[in-house]
Design an enzyme around this catalytic site. Structure first.
Site, PDB file in Angstrom:
ATOM      1  NE  ARG A 288      -1.725   2.001   3.442  1.00 41.43           N
ATOM      2  CZ  ARG A 288      -1.603   1.994   4.775  1.00 41.43           C
ATOM      3  NH1 ARG A 288      -2.268   1.142   5.518  1.00 41.43           N
ATOM      4  NH2 ARG A 288      -0.794   2.849   5.379  1.00 41.43           N
ATOM      5  CG  HIS A 292      -6.366   2.476   6.121  1.00 41.91           C
ATOM      6  ND1 HIS A 292      -6.522   1.199   5.633  1.00 41.91           N
ATOM      7  CD2 HIS A 292      -7.555   2.828   6.671  1.00 41.91           C
ATOM      8  CE1 HIS A 292      -7.761   0.796   5.883  1.00 41.91           C
ATOM      9  NE2 HIS A 292      -8.403   1.764   6.499  1.00 41.91           N
ATOM     10  CE1 TYR A 301       0.897   2.783   9.005  1.00 43.61           C
ATOM     11  CE2 TYR A 301      -0.314   4.575  10.043  1.00 43.61           C
ATOM     12  CZ  TYR A 301      -0.154   3.689   9.001  1.00 43.61           C
ATOM     13  OH  TYR A 301      -1.024   3.703   7.954  1.00 43.61           O
TER      14      TYR A 301
HETATM   15  C1  LIG Z   1     -15.176  -5.790  11.326  1.00 46.94           C
HETATM   16  C2  LIG Z   1     -14.369  -4.530  11.220  1.00 46.94           C
HETATM   17  N1  LIG Z   1     -13.416  -4.267  12.132  1.00 46.94           N
HETATM   18  C3  LIG Z   1     -12.665  -3.151  12.034  1.00 46.94           C
HETATM   19  C4  LIG Z   1     -12.867  -2.260  10.992  1.00 46.94           C
HETATM   20  C5  LIG Z   1     -11.995  -1.010  10.874  1.00 46.94           C
HETATM   21  N2  LIG Z   1     -11.058  -1.173   9.751  1.00 46.94           N
HETATM   22  C6  LIG Z   1     -11.288  -0.595   8.557  1.00 46.94           C
HETATM   23  S1  LIG Z   1     -10.081  -0.953   7.437  1.00 46.94           S
HETATM   24  C7  LIG Z   1      -9.224  -1.875   8.566  1.00 46.94           C
HETATM   25  C8  LIG Z   1      -7.912  -2.525   8.191  1.00 46.94           C
HETATM   26  C9  LIG Z   1      -8.056  -3.558   7.123  1.00 46.94           C
HETATM   27  O1  LIG Z   1      -6.794  -3.981   6.698  1.00 46.94           O
HETATM   28  P1  LIG Z   1      -6.615  -5.028   5.521  1.00 46.94           P
HETATM   29  O2  LIG Z   1      -7.585  -6.146   5.672  1.00 46.94           O
HETATM   30  O3  LIG Z   1      -5.186  -5.373   5.468  1.00 46.94           O
HETATM   31  O4  LIG Z   1      -7.051  -4.209   4.212  1.00 46.94           O
HETATM   32  P2  LIG Z   1      -6.391  -2.896   3.580  1.00 46.94           P
HETATM   33  O5  LIG Z   1      -7.114  -1.715   4.179  1.00 46.94           O
HETATM   34  O6  LIG Z   1      -4.952  -2.905   3.882  1.00 46.94           O
HETATM   35  O7  LIG Z   1      -6.671  -2.968   2.108  1.00 46.94           O
HETATM   36  C10 LIG Z   1      -9.880  -1.891   9.805  1.00 46.94           C
HETATM   37  C11 LIG Z   1      -9.382  -2.576  10.995  1.00 46.94           C
HETATM   38  C12 LIG Z   1     -13.894  -2.568  10.062  1.00 46.94           C
HETATM   39  N3  LIG Z   1     -14.143  -1.763   9.023  1.00 46.94           N
HETATM   40  N4  LIG Z   1     -14.609  -3.711  10.167  1.00 46.94           N
END
Ligand SMILES: Cc1ncc(C[n+]2csc(CCOP(=O)(O)OP(=O)(O)O)c2C)c(N)n1
Ligand SMILES: [Mg+2]
Length: 396
Positions: A288, A292, A301
């Site tokens: 990425r 985010h 971080y």
């Molecule tokens: C069930 C749930 N828990 C927490 C969140 C908050 N949240 C949004 S994005 C994220 C990180 C996701 O990371 P990843 O699966 O690696 O996907 P990326 O964003 O890196 O594409 C979190 C914890 C959420 N949207 N849904």
């Protein structure tokens, strides 16, 4: 713990690979290097050199120069659209944007492997896959502007609405794939999710169900090294693709910045699904490059040198190098594409600014088919809140 906008951690110096040493079993399809670290399936090096693969070459053997230019065009236009969306958020036109910068090859390679009758269950970052499915890029922006709850009809393009509840779409995909199998259709289903999502119970359940029911589903994990502020080593002690082994289906790690490899590996996994061989886990190892979302500040971080190392592996640059070295594209092609990119940016910008604001009270419609006392109460509260502005204006 994840941090968005209020991070206070010490930046980490290097992403490296996942924490624990490889313990791959016999069903894993990725080979091991002499050091024991898992190897990526790669068909194009970062320098744009074509590497042979005994297992995967057959899936791209018939690709024409025109199709290669098409993959390049897809990635360039997707990146241009994504940059426009980030700018639109900075200009206050969108509330939020989740950039795909750096993940273009993973998304275009896998997206172009699909047939029209396959069904896609995306997260919130799959703008490149949406492009491959023919969803108009402007339609992706309505939800991020807060003027609608989705923006496209999932069944028009077999592309489900974006899912923000992390990992839940893998269950939807599994159920859908079980239905496809019951219908006796030969189409397949693909579920996109992230490295962070791999820790969710929903993903574990979908692995179990899809394996046991031999569902025709491809689990496409974009390991972009981060789940907001959490590095991949906080999600797993083994390379993610090896998780599949415990559920009884194959897993493979592909170079997620190599569009050809992503195309080939996804075609292989889809072929397995269509052939009744059940699910496959594809881990696209990528990065990425941006924040985010636009609400996040990654400098809190992680260090810039990590990003710089991945910039050298840029997915678009490596295909350009290959196209140039093999004389498949000339200056005219690149110049025309540049003009097309700018036109796309303009079109999306104008479309977003022209999006009408929704009726505020539409928010309460369709929550329940026959209405609900709690929704009625909330509607009344909201009406009073809106009316308070009119009174305040009247007082001035
Ligand atoms: C069930 C749930 N828990 C927490 C969140 C908050 N949240 C949004 S994005 C994220 C990180 C996701 O990371 P990843 O699966 O690696 O996907 P990326 O964003 O890196 O594409 C979190 C914890 C959420 N949207 N849904
Ligand atoms: Mg991630």
């Amino acid at each position: 713990m994840t941090v968005e906008s209020t991070a206070a951690r010490t930046p980490r110096r290097s992403a490296g690979t996942t924490g624990a040493k490889s313990t791959a079993g016999k069903r894993s399809t990725a080979k091991k290097s002499p050091s024991g670290e898992p190897e990526l399936v790669q068909l194009l090096t970062p320098e744009g050199k074509r590497v042979k693969s005994a297992e995967y070459d057959r899936f791209v053997a018939a690709i024409t120069p025109d199709e290669l230019r098409g993959l390049y065009r897809d990635m360039v236009l997707t990146r241009r659209f994504d940059a426009e969306a980030t700018s639109l958020q900075r200009q206050g036109e969108l509330g939020l944007w989740a950039s795909l910068l750096g993940q273009e090859a993973a998304q275009i390679g896998s997206g172009r492997a699909l047939r029209d009758d396959d069904y896609v269950f995306p997260t919130y970052r799959e703008h490149g896959v949406a492009w491959c499915r023919g969803v108009d890029p402007s339609n992706l922006l309505g939800m991020f502007r807060g003027v609608n709850n989705g923006g496209w009809d999932p069944n028009s393009n077999n592309f489900h609405l974006y899912t923000i509840v992390i990992g839940s779409q893998t269950l939807h995909a599994t159920g859908y794939a079980m239905g496809v199998a019951k219908d006796g259709a030969d189409s397949a289903v693909i579920a996109y999710f992230g490295d962070g999502a791999s820790s969710q119970g929903d993903v574990a359940e979908s692995f179990t169900f899809s394996a046991v029911y031999n569902a025709p589903v491809v689990f496409f994990c974009q390991n972009n090294q981060w789940a907001i502020s959490e590095p991949t080593e906080k999600q797993t002690r083994v390379p993610l693709y090896q998780r599949a082994q415990g559920y009884g289906f194959p897993g493979v790690r592909v170079d997620g910045n190599d569009v050809l490899a992503c195309l080939a590996v996804t075609k292989w996994a889809l072929e397995r699904a269509r052939g009744g061989e059940g699910p496959t886990l594809v881990e696209a190892y990528t990065y990425r490059m941006g924040a985010h979302t636009t609400s996040d500040d990654p400098t809190r971080y992680r260090h810039d040198d990590e990003r710089a190392a991945w910039e050298a592996k840029d997915p678009i640059l490596r295909l350009r190098r290959f196209l140039e070295a093999s004389n498949h594209a000339d200056e005219g092609f690149f110049a025309e594409l540049e003009a097309e990119s700018e036109a796309l940016g303009r079109r999306v910008r104008e479309a977003v600014r022209a999006m009408p604001d929704p009726d505020h009270f539409a928010l309460f419609e369709h929550a329940y088919a026959d209405g609900h006392a709690l929704v009625d109460e909330e509607r009344a509260q909201f009406a009073a809140y809106q009316a308070s502005f009119a009174e305040a204006e009247g007082d001035n």
